[in-house]
Scaffold this motif. Sequence first.
Motif, PDB file in Angstrom:
ATOM      1  N   ILE A   1      81.893  33.814  39.374  1.00  0.00           N
ATOM      2  CA  ILE A   1      80.852  33.219  40.206  1.00  0.00           C
ATOM      3  C   ILE A   1      80.365  31.911  39.597  1.00  0.00           C
TER       4      ILE A   1
ATOM      5  N   LEU B   1      70.876  31.139  38.572  1.00  0.00           N
ATOM      6  CA  LEU B   1      71.199  31.772  39.846  1.00  0.00           C
ATOM      7  C   LEU B   1      72.694  31.760  40.097  1.00  0.00           C
ATOM      8  N   PRO B   2      73.277  32.861  40.594  1.00  0.00           N
ATOM      9  CA  PRO B   2      72.630  34.097  41.101  1.00  0.00           C
ATOM     10  C   PRO B   2      72.344  35.137  40.024  1.00  0.00           C
ATOM     11  N   CYS B   3      72.220  34.708  38.770  1.00  0.00           N
ATOM     12  CA  CYS B   3      71.813  35.563  37.637  1.00  0.00           C
ATOM     13  C   CYS B   3      72.929  36.444  37.096  1.00  0.00           C
TER      14      CYS B   3
END
Length: 459
Positions: free
Chosen positions: A241, A182-184
Amino acid sequence: MGFFMGFFLGAALGVGLIVFFARFQNNRSKARIDLAKAITSFARMTVQDSRKLLPPEAYPSWVLNWLNQHFEKIWPYVDEAASELIRTSVEPVLEQYRPSILAALKFSKLTLGTVAPSFTGVSVLDGDHGEIIMELEMQWDGNPNIVLDIKTLVGVGLPIQVKNIGFTGVFRLIFKPLVAELPCFGAVCYSLRHKKNLDFTLKVVGGDISAIPGVSDAIEGTIRDAIEDSITWPVRKIVPILPGDYSDLELKPIGILQVKLIEAKELTNKDLIGKSDPFVELFIRPLRDRTKTSKVIDNCLNPIWNEHFEFIVEDISTQHLTIRVYDDEGIQAAEFIGCARIDLKDLEPGKVKDVWLKLVKDLEIQRDTKNRGQVLNNTLNPVWNQTFDFVVEDGLHDLLILEVWDHDTFGKDKIGRCIMTLTRVILEEEFKDTFTLDGAKSGRLTIHLKWTPQPIIRD
């Protein structure tokens, strides 16, 4: 006798059932193929395609309404974060393109204001495996507070406010790489994919900028160059991210385009006395340090240049070479003659291609090609038998629109129209069919379409 009669009746019934079943299967198979083609066409449609097909009241706006409502809520936080990001990333570019008449150029105030941009379109594009590409069409008539501190070479300091900003464009977001955590996705790349409109005004705080000759034009050019060089595609900003090395996502040169500007013929004469003095500007990215300029050929409408230029290429799939021809006016501003464009994706690496380009006044207007059939008088069953050729740049998204009009002495009235994707003719290569006219009480249009795939250089 009854046996033979029964045998023949049974055989006939069996053959009839077989034929019926075979026709049923063929019709069913054809219906499935047509449905698959329709689904494929709709799956490849963008926001712009759907707007051509659907009236505004039928366009599903709940997604955009939801997105705009939530964006308005988080806008104060976006303003604070984006203002600092713009300051740190754009200010060095402003310094890089700082006009020679200025000694310093930097931000003294920078906030994006209280008015959030509004999203007017969303689309998801086909990309490479392991990435998701999303494009957001945005419109912004904001109230930012942007003040530039400039200092001239003679030591005069001026605070210049950037006001009345109006912007319309398309931002591209790339989520890459896709990962099982996550968030992939590991990072987000963002870029200004297409700048449709950017207007702003400059004002000296407490004064008039026109009182200082040349400053306004120089600063406006610097701002536009900074936007082009810092965020406009193929330039992209990377926001990690998840921890990792994302240097492969950065913009890198992939090749060199070599161009030989040879000649032009029958140019428009812009001079009242004598002939035009043409020269050419060429660029892939419209930056001053990447724009090449040819020599001026005096008093000639058929100039021969024979000059060589080289350009850095970063994205062959979306970039193009733009050519602009001007008439040199000496100390006055050059007068525009015409322009042309070559998509780099239409060129074959390592091979030379000789092309003649037709000059047009506006590249965007030129892309909307309309052909008109002949007027047939006093008939409700017209037969035209006319052939038209269209250059297709994007067969997956371009639409063919056919409109039927009633032409009379006092004007013309629209009868109806047909709108279709090109998916069927691309798959079948050639077909003839009859279509119902949309918007008409009655009427059908029979057309014959033929697809010829070939690389074509567009103006």
